[in-house]
Write an enzyme that holds these catalytic residues in place. Structure first.
Site, PDB file in Angstrom:
ATOM      1  N   ARG A  14     -30.356   6.738  56.202  1.00  0.00           N
ATOM      2  CA  ARG A  14     -29.707   7.919  55.600  1.00  0.00           C
ATOM      3  C   ARG A  14     -28.238   7.653  55.284  1.00  0.00           C
ATOM      4  O   ARG A  14     -27.374   8.506  55.484  1.00  0.00           O
ATOM      5  CB  ARG A  14     -29.804   9.145  56.525  1.00  0.00           C
ATOM      6  CG  ARG A  14     -31.161   9.668  56.804  1.00  0.00           C
ATOM      7  CD  ARG A  14     -31.982  10.036  55.569  1.00  0.00           C
ATOM      8  NE  ARG A  14     -33.354  10.126  56.005  1.00  0.00           N
ATOM      9  CZ  ARG A  14     -34.172   9.077  56.022  1.00  0.00           C
ATOM     10  NH1 ARG A  14     -33.785   7.905  55.558  1.00  0.00           N
ATOM     11  NH2 ARG A  14     -35.393   9.207  56.460  1.00  0.00           N
ATOM     12  N   SER A  65     -33.790  18.526  57.291  1.00  0.00           N
ATOM     13  CA  SER A  65     -33.272  18.240  58.636  1.00  0.00           C
ATOM     14  C   SER A  65     -31.761  18.420  58.659  1.00  0.00           C
ATOM     15  O   SER A  65     -31.064  17.857  57.812  1.00  0.00           O
ATOM     16  CB  SER A  65     -33.596  16.801  59.037  1.00  0.00           C
ATOM     17  OG  SER A  65     -34.981  16.629  59.050  1.00  0.00           O
ATOM     18  N   GLU A  75     -26.547  15.939  58.872  1.00  0.00           N
ATOM     19  CA  GLU A  75     -27.045  15.209  57.697  1.00  0.00           C
ATOM     20  C   GLU A  75     -26.483  15.755  56.377  1.00  0.00           C
ATOM     21  O   GLU A  75     -26.004  14.995  55.546  1.00  0.00           O
ATOM     22  CB  GLU A  75     -28.583  15.220  57.659  1.00  0.00           C
ATOM     23  CG  GLU A  75     -29.104  14.372  56.509  1.00  0.00           C
ATOM     24  CD  GLU A  75     -30.587  14.500  56.262  1.00  0.00           C
ATOM     25  OE1 GLU A  75     -31.362  14.201  57.175  1.00  0.00           O
ATOM     26  OE2 GLU A  75     -30.954  14.879  55.137  1.00  0.00           O
TER      27      GLU A  75
HETATM   28  C1  LIG Z   1     -36.959  21.285  52.515  1.00  0.00           C
HETATM   29  C2  LIG Z   1     -36.191  20.007  52.463  1.00  0.00           C
HETATM   30  C3  LIG Z   1     -36.783  18.828  52.885  1.00  0.00           C
HETATM   31  C4  LIG Z   1     -36.070  17.611  52.830  1.00  0.00           C
HETATM   32  N1  LIG Z   1     -36.669  16.462  53.248  1.00  0.00           N
HETATM   33  C5  LIG Z   1     -36.014  15.280  53.189  1.00  0.00           C
HETATM   34  C6  LIG Z   1     -36.641  14.064  53.607  1.00  0.00           C
HETATM   35  O1  LIG Z   1     -37.815  14.057  54.007  1.00  0.00           O
HETATM   36  N2  LIG Z   1     -35.930  12.923  53.541  1.00  0.00           N
HETATM   37  C7  LIG Z   1     -34.645  12.890  53.075  1.00  0.00           C
HETATM   38  O2  LIG Z   1     -34.050  11.792  53.030  1.00  0.00           O
HETATM   39  N3  LIG Z   1     -34.017  14.015  52.662  1.00  0.00           N
HETATM   40  C8  LIG Z   1     -34.667  15.205  52.715  1.00  0.00           C
HETATM   41  N4  LIG Z   1     -34.045  16.364  52.311  1.00  0.00           N
HETATM   42  C9  LIG Z   1     -32.644  16.316  51.859  1.00  0.00           C
HETATM   43  C10 LIG Z   1     -32.481  16.246  50.314  1.00  0.00           C
HETATM   44  O3  LIG Z   1     -33.618  16.708  49.662  1.00  0.00           O
HETATM   45  C11 LIG Z   1     -32.181  14.845  49.830  1.00  0.00           C
HETATM   46  O4  LIG Z   1     -31.022  14.359  50.441  1.00  0.00           O
HETATM   47  C12 LIG Z   1     -31.984  14.804  48.303  1.00  0.00           C
HETATM   48  O5  LIG Z   1     -31.895  13.468  47.862  1.00  0.00           O
HETATM   49  C13 LIG Z   1     -30.755  15.565  47.824  1.00  0.00           C
HETATM   50  O6  LIG Z   1     -30.821  15.642  46.414  1.00  0.00           O
HETATM   51  P1  LIG Z   1     -30.008  16.703  45.588  1.00  0.00           P
HETATM   52  O7  LIG Z   1     -30.107  16.308  44.159  1.00  0.00           O
HETATM   53  O8  LIG Z   1     -30.470  18.070  45.916  1.00  0.00           O
HETATM   54  O9  LIG Z   1     -28.528  16.454  46.115  1.00  0.00           O
HETATM   55  P2  LIG Z   1     -27.371  17.550  46.333  1.00  0.00           P
HETATM   56  O10 LIG Z   1     -27.709  18.407  47.494  1.00  0.00           O
HETATM   57  O11 LIG Z   1     -27.069  18.225  45.056  1.00  0.00           O
HETATM   58  O12 LIG Z   1     -26.158  16.593  46.731  1.00  0.00           O
HETATM   59  C14 LIG Z   1     -26.148  15.932  47.973  1.00  0.00           C
HETATM   60  C15 LIG Z   1     -24.968  14.932  47.986  1.00  0.00           C
HETATM   61  O13 LIG Z   1     -25.234  13.931  47.024  1.00  0.00           O
HETATM   62  C16 LIG Z   1     -24.197  13.906  46.036  1.00  0.00           C
HETATM   63  N5  LIG Z   1     -24.825  13.660  44.743  1.00  0.00           N
HETATM   64  C17 LIG Z   1     -25.898  14.293  44.204  1.00  0.00           C
HETATM   65  N6  LIG Z   1     -26.196  13.753  43.015  1.00  0.00           N
HETATM   66  C18 LIG Z   1     -25.288  12.781  42.797  1.00  0.00           C
HETATM   67  C19 LIG Z   1     -25.048  11.864  41.730  1.00  0.00           C
HETATM   68  N7  LIG Z   1     -25.822  11.815  40.639  1.00  0.00           N
HETATM   69  N8  LIG Z   1     -24.012  10.995  41.855  1.00  0.00           N
HETATM   70  C20 LIG Z   1     -23.196  11.004  42.936  1.00  0.00           C
HETATM   71  N9  LIG Z   1     -23.371  11.856  43.961  1.00  0.00           N
HETATM   72  C21 LIG Z   1     -24.401  12.727  43.892  1.00  0.00           C
HETATM   73  C22 LIG Z   1     -23.528  15.268  46.107  1.00  0.00           C
HETATM   74  O14 LIG Z   1     -22.171  15.193  45.685  1.00  0.00           O
HETATM   75  C23 LIG Z   1     -23.650  15.578  47.591  1.00  0.00           C
HETATM   76  O15 LIG Z   1     -22.610  14.920  48.275  1.00  0.00           O
HETATM   77  C24 LIG Z   1     -34.728  17.597  52.353  1.00  0.00           C
HETATM   78  C25 LIG Z   1     -34.130  18.797  51.916  1.00  0.00           C
HETATM   79  C26 LIG Z   1     -34.865  19.998  51.971  1.00  0.00           C
HETATM   80  C27 LIG Z   1     -34.221  21.257  51.495  1.00  0.00           C
END
Ligand SMILES: Cc1cc2nc3c(=O)[nH]c(=O)nc-3n(C[C@H](O)[C@H](O)[C@H](O)COP(=O)(O)OP(=O)(O)OC[C@H]3O[C@@H](n4cnc5c(N)ncnc54)[C@H](O)[C@@H]3O)c2cc1C
Length: 344
Positions: free
Chosen positions: A165, A240, A335
């Site tokens: 992570r 998480s 996280e």
């Molecule tokens: C129900 C649920 C289940 C989940 N299960 C998992 C799991 O099993 N495993 C896991 O690893 N994660 C899990 N996650 C966490 C999450 O889904 C992941 O971390 C996902 O990759 C975040 O994507 P996002 O586009 O929503 O990022 P955001 O929430 O929009 O951003 C998260 C971070 O990434 C940065 N970011 C986003 N896009 C970019 C980009 N293009 N360039 C630079 N920085 C960027 C943002 O600035 C921020 O700091 C879960 C979340 C939820 C709500």
């Protein structure tokens, strides 16, 4: 202040743009569908002296109740190009849509990552992983826009400092780059990977295919409310809230002496202990309520918003972290990314 750009909007609520549904408004907001739009926004914000927060699907981020006083730049880049078993995907594409597409094409390597919300561009940020798979194992290149020079550059996986992570984009180079595209190399006709006993049990008796593994992962995740479902209040989370701590062998041996049934997994730098187990043992049970926030009824690691505030979520998280530390001597790490009103 310079004249605002056409793509800029003002006073946009952030809560509906996150899976947790929390946070106040963004002073400025821009959804950028091209690199030129991104560059123009970054230049404009620098000229106006405003901080910039990059946003994907909002599934791993917590905005302050007061909102964000700078510019929230939503990555809206689109495009998926398959070339045999290699696929280059623009950062704004939906991650689970890509996984489904790979499974349908018989491309192995991401099937266990089904159902994870968010965008493709966020997957390298924290080296997304689940059920024994991590994106670092299929990523062959990460293209980024350097926020300082506005140049687009590509990194090989060895340059990304991927770990559990974690990556350079979340660590040493946090907020320096915007991921614009990710290239994954999959395994054409490859066998699905089933490393987790829970997944193996679910599939027992079946000859697993990529499609049945995807279905099984989705079913297991739904049971834990780890798939976003507007009808499921337990999925109003960031997934998480805490990372699974990795402790050294000596500390683990001491812990096992006190708690012989402690679950654990081997990890690169020691022994990984499930944070959910630590949280429950410290007295925080599924379904717990604190004001209008609480713990999911289906997963002890998911803090859920039941109409509350970011402040309430952070207070509950601090209460849990302190109790786990007092009980086990282990300090849990958050996280999701916390975004303060004025940037970090
Ligand atoms: C129900 C649920 C289940 C989940 N299960 C998992 C799991 O099993 N495993 C896991 O690893 N994660 C899990 N996650 C966490 C999450 O889904 C992941 O971390 C996902 O990759 C975040 O994507 P996002 O586009 O929503 O990022 P955001 O929430 O929009 O951003 C998260 C971070 O990434 C940065 N970011 C986003 N896009 C970019 C980009 N293009 N360039 C630079 N920085 C960027 C943002 O600035 C921020 O700091 C879960 C979340 C939820 C709500």
């Amino acid at each position: 202040m310079q004249k605002p750009l056409p793509v800029l909007r003002e006073h946009i609520p952030l809560a509906p743009r996150t899976t947790m549904g929390l946070g106040g408004p963004a002073r400025y907001w821009a959804e950028c569908a091209s690199l030129d739009e991104m560059r123009a926004c970054l230049t404009w914000a620098a000229g106006a002296g405003l901080p910039v927060q990059v946003l994907g699907g909002g599934s791993n981020v917590l905005f302050a109740d007061a909102g964000y006083s700078g510019l929230v730049l939503k990555v809206g880049l689109r495009g998926v190009v398959f070339n045999g078993a290699t696929v280059e995907v623009a950062a704004g594409e939906d991650w689970d849509g890509l996984v489904q597409c790979c499974v349908e094409r018989g491309l192995a390597g991401v099937e266990c990552l089904s159902g994870i919300p968010g965008s493709v561009g966020a997957t390298p940020i924290q080296n997304v992983g689940a059920y024994g798979q991590e994106v670092k194992d299929t990523i062959v290149a990460v293209r980024v826009l350097d926020r300082q020079t506005l140049a687009e550059v590509a990194f090989a996986p060895a340059e990304c400092d991927f770990a559990y992570r974690q990556s350079r984009f979340k660590g040493a180079d946090r907020d320096r780059f915007i991921v614009t595209a990710v290239t994954y190399r999959l395994d054409a006709g490859g066998q699905p990977q089933i490393r987790y006993p829970e997944l193996r049990r679910h599939l027992s008796g079946e000859h697993p295919t990529l499609a049945t593994v995807r279905d099984a992962v989705l079913a297991l995740r739904r049971r834990k409310s780890m798939v976003i479902d507007p009808q499921d209040p337990n999925s109003r989370s960031v997934g998480s809230f805490f990372l699974n701590p990795v402790i050294d062998a000596e500390a683990f041996a001491a812990l096992k002496g006190r708690y012989p049934r402690i679950p654990h997994f081997p990890a690169a730098a020691g022994v990984k202990v499930p944070a959910a187990w630590l949280v429950e043992q410290a007295g925080f049970h599924k379904g717990l309520q604190r004001g209008a926030v609480g713990i999911s009824q289906r997963h002890a690691l998911a803090l859920v918003n039941r109409g509350g505030t970011t402040r309430q979520v952070l207070a509950l998280a601090a209460e849990i972290r302190d109790a786990v530390e007092q009980t086990f001597g282990i300090r849990l790490e958050r996280e999701p990314v916390l975004v303060e009103e004025s940037g970090r």
